[in-house]
Design a protein around this motif. Structure first.
Motif: not given
Lengths: 206, 290
Positions: B8-9, B11-12, B15-17, B19-20
């Motif tokens: 994941i980039s 900083g994000f 906010v990632m759900p 399940e991801y």
């Protein structure tokens, strides 16, 4: 309405809004941008985006897979540039991690999906939405659905040639362009309180 | 796609759900997992829209858990019940026109070999009996004749299930279905024999009632298709909705058919494939000892 007069404005425009391209809206050349279907100099579009975002009640960025996942060199830097812009305009992010249709449905509080982006817009009462890092074909679909069913003002920060179905679109968006946009927003924010309800200033056509 | 993409980039992450994030931290990518590990890792399919008790859904779950390299696998599907599920799978997948799946897989495999000459990319066709043995038989057999290095998995639910219950080439003789009220007039097509004669280096028939065996078969089929030749796996998973069976009895029905000798677990391995698999097994044991 004559084809040449068609403007890409917030909806709801109806169940099947026409593709802006089919109404005569053309993508901008390098150095230009689109604001509501009209070609304008890029700097004017920066200004319009900054005004829209700073005036919004609930501005939300929708980062797509090309930004959310650090899948190649340079993506992390672009993601950081997006985050800086979000911070300056006071926006939050609702991600579009991939394009899979979810069963039985997505959770609109935590994600947006190109197959029914209107659910996320409605659920979160988003008045200005920014697409960044969403692959072209899915961005086009989602932008048209949003224009068809919601009154959300859409902005597409596109790494390729732009999206005519967004109300404002920039093309060739890279880290430098994001930084220029961030600076425009910072300057506008420093100049005074946001002018709620004011339409974006549209520059001279090029 | 490679497992390196699953970052994941910065900083994000927040906010990632969930399940991801779980796919990143506990997914099967880059790990040597299989059916025996189900329940200990984040699976590639979370929810699906197939019917309650669907044997095909269970088979797909087991197949997905058995992929040797899910991060470097592309699944090619075709029209049918399974295509309703594939869009939700966390593996690259392509939906092809009804029956075209082996032609699409052929082009894809060749393109991937050109694009990634130093990487192993598994192309796995997963399609129903209608797409494989009826509408797409030409493309399926031609890909075998050409010795394309792809794996073909047929989900044999013995009927065109989601279009109302028409008979397929895999429906058993005499089967009375919603859209075949007089009963089918000819027996099931013997595709495993055809596959062997057409040049497949590995052919197997299996069912989800034997989950570990299914996992082993799928894995062997994909490994053989990497180096030796095309492979074919036929998964017996009759449709409870169209055959009017209670959902909970599907696996028992499969076992009953096996006891009656109507469905048989079979495996054919060509001498070259046998030697290749034996070599891989020796390598694996050697790696484990080290």
């Amino acid at each position: 309405m004559a084809v040449s007069e068609y403007q890409v404005r917030p909806g709801p425009e109806g169940y099947l809004p026409p593709a802006a391209a089919s109404m005569g809206v053309e993508l901008p050349e390098r150095g230009a941008a689109l604001v509501e279907g009209r070609v304008v100099p890029e700097d004017d579009a920066f200004q319009a985006i900054a005004e829209k975002l700073l005036a919004a009640r609930n501005p939300v960025f929708f980062p797509g897979p090309a930004v959310l996942w650090a899948w190649k060199d340079g993506v992390a830097e672009k993601a950081r540039a997006v985050l800086r812009l979000m911070e300056v305009v006071g926006a939050r992010a609702i991600p579009m991690p991939d394009y899979r249709p979810k069963y039985p449905m997505i959770n609109p509080a935590v994600e947006i999906n190109p197959n029914h982006p209107n659910l996320t817009i409605w659920h979160n009462r988003i008045d200005v939405g920014v697409f960044v890092g969403v692959h072209c074909h899915y961005a086009n679909v989602a932008l048209k659905i949003i224009r068809g069913g919601t009154d959300c003002y859409t902005i597409a920060l596109c790494g390729e040639v732009g999206h005519e179905d967004a109300m404002i679109t920039l093309r060739d968006v890279d880290v430098k362009k994001l930084e220029r946009l961030t600076e425009a927003a910072r300057a506008l924010a420093a100049a005074g309180p946001p002018r709620t309800g004011v339409m974006p200033r549209v520059g001279t056509a090029v | 796609m490679s497992k390196g993409l699953f970052r994941i980039s910065p900083g994000f992450e927040d906010v990632m759900p969930a399940e991801y994030k779980e796919l990143v931290t506990n997914g099967p990518y880059g790990r040597d997992l299989g059916v025996k590990d189900l329940g200990t890792f984040k699976e590639l399919i979370e929810e699906h829209p197939l019917c309650a008790g669907c044997a095909e859904a269970l088979a797909l779950r087991l197949i997905l858990a058995s992929l040797p390299s899910p991060e470097d696998t592309v699944i090619v599907g075709s029209t049918g019940c399974s295509s309703l599920l594939f869009t939700q799978v966390a593996v690259q997948n392509i939906h092809s026109l009804f029956g075209n799946q082996n032609a699409v897989a052929t082009g894809l495999k060749r393109a991937l070999r050109l694009r990634f000459p130093d990487k192993v990319k598994d192309v796995v066709v997963i399609a129903g009996d209608g797409a494989t043995v009826d509408i797409g038989l030409d493309m399926v057999m031609q890909s075998w004749f050409r010795r394309e290095l792809i794996t073909t998995i047929m989900l044999d639910n013995e009927v065109y299930a989601n279009t109302g219950g028409q008979e397929s080439g895999m429906s058993p003789q005499g089967a009375v279905l919603y859209m075949a009220p007089l009963g089918k007039k000819f027996p099931k097509v013997n595709l495993p024999e055809i596959a062997r004669e057409a040049g497949c280096a590995y052919v197997a028939t299996i069912s989800p009632a034997l989950p570990r065996r299914l996992g082993k078969v799928v894995r062997r089929a994909i490994l053989v298709a990497r180096e030796i030749g095309p492979s074919y796996v036929q998964v017996f998973c009759p449709c409870p909705t169209n055959f009017k069976w209670p959902s909970a009895q599907v696996l028992q029905k499969i076992r009953d058919r096996q006891k009656e000798g109507i469905f048989k677990v079979r495996e054919y391995v060509s001498p070259e494939a046998e030697a290749y698999l034996a070599g891989l097994e020796v390598e694996r044991q050697h790696d484990e000892q080290e």
